[in-house]
Scaffold this active site. Structure first.
Site, short mmCIF file in Angstrom:
data_model
loop_
_atom_site.label_atom_id
_atom_site.label_comp_id
_atom_site.label_asym_id
_atom_site.label_seq_id
_atom_site.Cartn_x
_atom_site.Cartn_y
_atom_site.Cartn_z
N SER A 41 -26.66 199.26 10.66
CA SER A 41 -27.84 199.23 10.66
C SER A 41 -28.72 200.64 11.23
O SER A 41 -29.77 200.93 11.11
CB SER A 41 -28.50 197.82 11.36
OG SER A 41 -28.14 198.09 12.50
N ASP A 79 -18.86 198.90 12.96
CA ASP A 79 -19.00 198.64 11.48
C ASP A 79 -18.34 199.81 10.59
O ASP A 79 -18.48 200.88 11.06
CB ASP A 79 -20.38 198.62 11.14
CG ASP A 79 -20.96 197.31 11.02
OD1 ASP A 79 -20.44 196.43 10.84
OD2 ASP A 79 -22.44 197.17 10.68
N GLU A 110 -17.99 194.12 5.43
CA GLU A 110 -18.71 193.18 4.53
C GLU A 110 -17.90 192.81 3.49
O GLU A 110 -17.43 193.60 2.57
CB GLU A 110 -19.83 193.99 4.11
CG GLU A 110 -20.85 194.60 5.28
CD GLU A 110 -22.28 194.89 4.64
OE1 GLU A 110 -22.69 194.82 3.57
OE2 GLU A 110 -23.11 195.34 5.41
N GLU A 177 -24.99 186.31 7.53
CA GLU A 177 -26.38 186.69 7.70
C GLU A 177 -27.16 186.18 6.43
O GLU A 177 -26.78 186.10 5.13
CB GLU A 177 -26.07 188.42 7.07
CG GLU A 177 -27.56 189.16 7.29
CD GLU A 177 -27.63 190.63 7.42
OE1 GLU A 177 -26.80 191.12 7.77
OE2 GLU A 177 -28.62 191.30 7.16
O1 KIV Z 1 -25.48 196.72 10.93
C1 KIV Z 1 -25.76 195.84 11.85
O2 KIV Z 1 -26.25 195.96 12.75
C2 KIV Z 1 -25.23 194.57 11.37
C3 KIV Z 1 -26.15 193.30 12.05
C4 KIV Z 1 -27.35 193.17 11.43
C5 KIV Z 1 -25.32 192.00 12.10
O3 KIV Z 1 -24.35 194.29 10.67
#
Ligand code: KIV
Length: 261
Positions: A41, A79, A110, A177
């Site tokens: 994000s 991530d 994801e 989500e």
């Molecule tokens: O990238 C992110 O911050 C996320 C959250 C919104 C869970 O995946």
């Protein structure tokens, strides 16, 4: 209070999680929150991108490394960015790069039906993975097209199936989500790994929010329903900036207190 275990750490249910992209925020969060996520994000939140598809390995490596260096007590999650885990070979190669460079405890990817083989491969290679299902932002070029999932019975059953598969293949947790409360409840009650929700109701085993949303750092007025601003940093910072500007113009700053002699 029920305890939840992720890796070798035990937490009181519900688990708390926030994002951090910088060392200063990581330091504020460390030990006060169970999990700290370096989320992609950051693409939209920090770099002003329209979506997360432009986030690169280098961005995740840089932010991941500085955040994870600061975090001593909370569990660290990172991530994997868009298109870096499209197949087993890329996924493992890029996961190793991120793990070696940033040293997170877990990676988050994801997941849809096609990506389950990638999840399995990473788990087989002894990598700790969180499976992110429901709305998966990397699939959207236009965030305005995002809609809540789980309203139809088919969506509900598909999400339950994906969560169950994620558990069976060895994911350490499932992130849900933007899904309806009854779907989150159904999933949480039918798998034994923790569910962590964002816009997925109080029925999850944990909650996650983007830190910048928590303190209203962003200037974006359009907020999803699930965002709660605990503090209006935006307004306070604007007033401070105006005050600084006034003092500079009036030559009140810097006075002797802030001057070397
Ligand atoms: O990238 C992110 O911050 C996320 C959250 C919104 C869970 O995946």
């Amino acid at each position: 209070m029920k305890k939840i275990k992720i890796l070798n750490k035990s937490f009181c249910r519900p688990i708390s999680c926030l994002t951090a992209y910088s060392p200063s925020i990581a330091k504020i969060l460390d030990g006060k929150i169970d999990l700290i996520l370096v989320g992609d994000s950051l693409g939209s939140t920090l770099y002003g991108m329209k979506n997360t598809q432009g986030v690169t390995m280098d961005m995740m490596k840089n932010h991941g490394a500085v955040v994870n260096k600061e975090v001593k007590r909370s569990l660290k999650v990172l991530d994997m960015p868009y298109k870096t885990y499209d197949n087993k070979i890329d996924a493992y190669k890029n996961a190793k790069l991120l793990l070696n460079h940033c040293k997170p405890d877990l990676l988050k990817i994801e997941i849809n039906k096609k990506k389950l083989v990638v999840l399995k491969h990473l788990v087989d290679k002894k990598i700790n993975v969180i499976s992110h299902i429901g709305v998966t932002p990397q699939s959207y070029r236009n965030f305005n097209k995002i809609k809540v999932l789980g309203r139809t019975n088919i969506e509900k059953q598909n999400l339950l199936k994906l969560a169950k598969e994620s558990e069976k293949l060895g994911a350490k947790a499932v992130l849900l989500e933007c899904i309806t409360a009854d779907t989150a409840k159904l999933i949480t009650e039918n798998i034994s790994i923790p569910t962590i929700g964002i816009g997925a109701s109080r029925y999850c085993d944990g909650q996650v929010l983007v830190f910048d949303d928590l303190i209203n750092l962003s200037t974006n007025d359009k907020k999803p329903k699930f965002v709660k601003n605990y503090f209006n940093f935006n307004r306070i910072a604007s007033n401070i900036v105006k005050k600084y500007n006034r003092e500079v113009k009036l030559k009140k700053f810097p006075n002797s207190k802030f001057t070397y002699i």
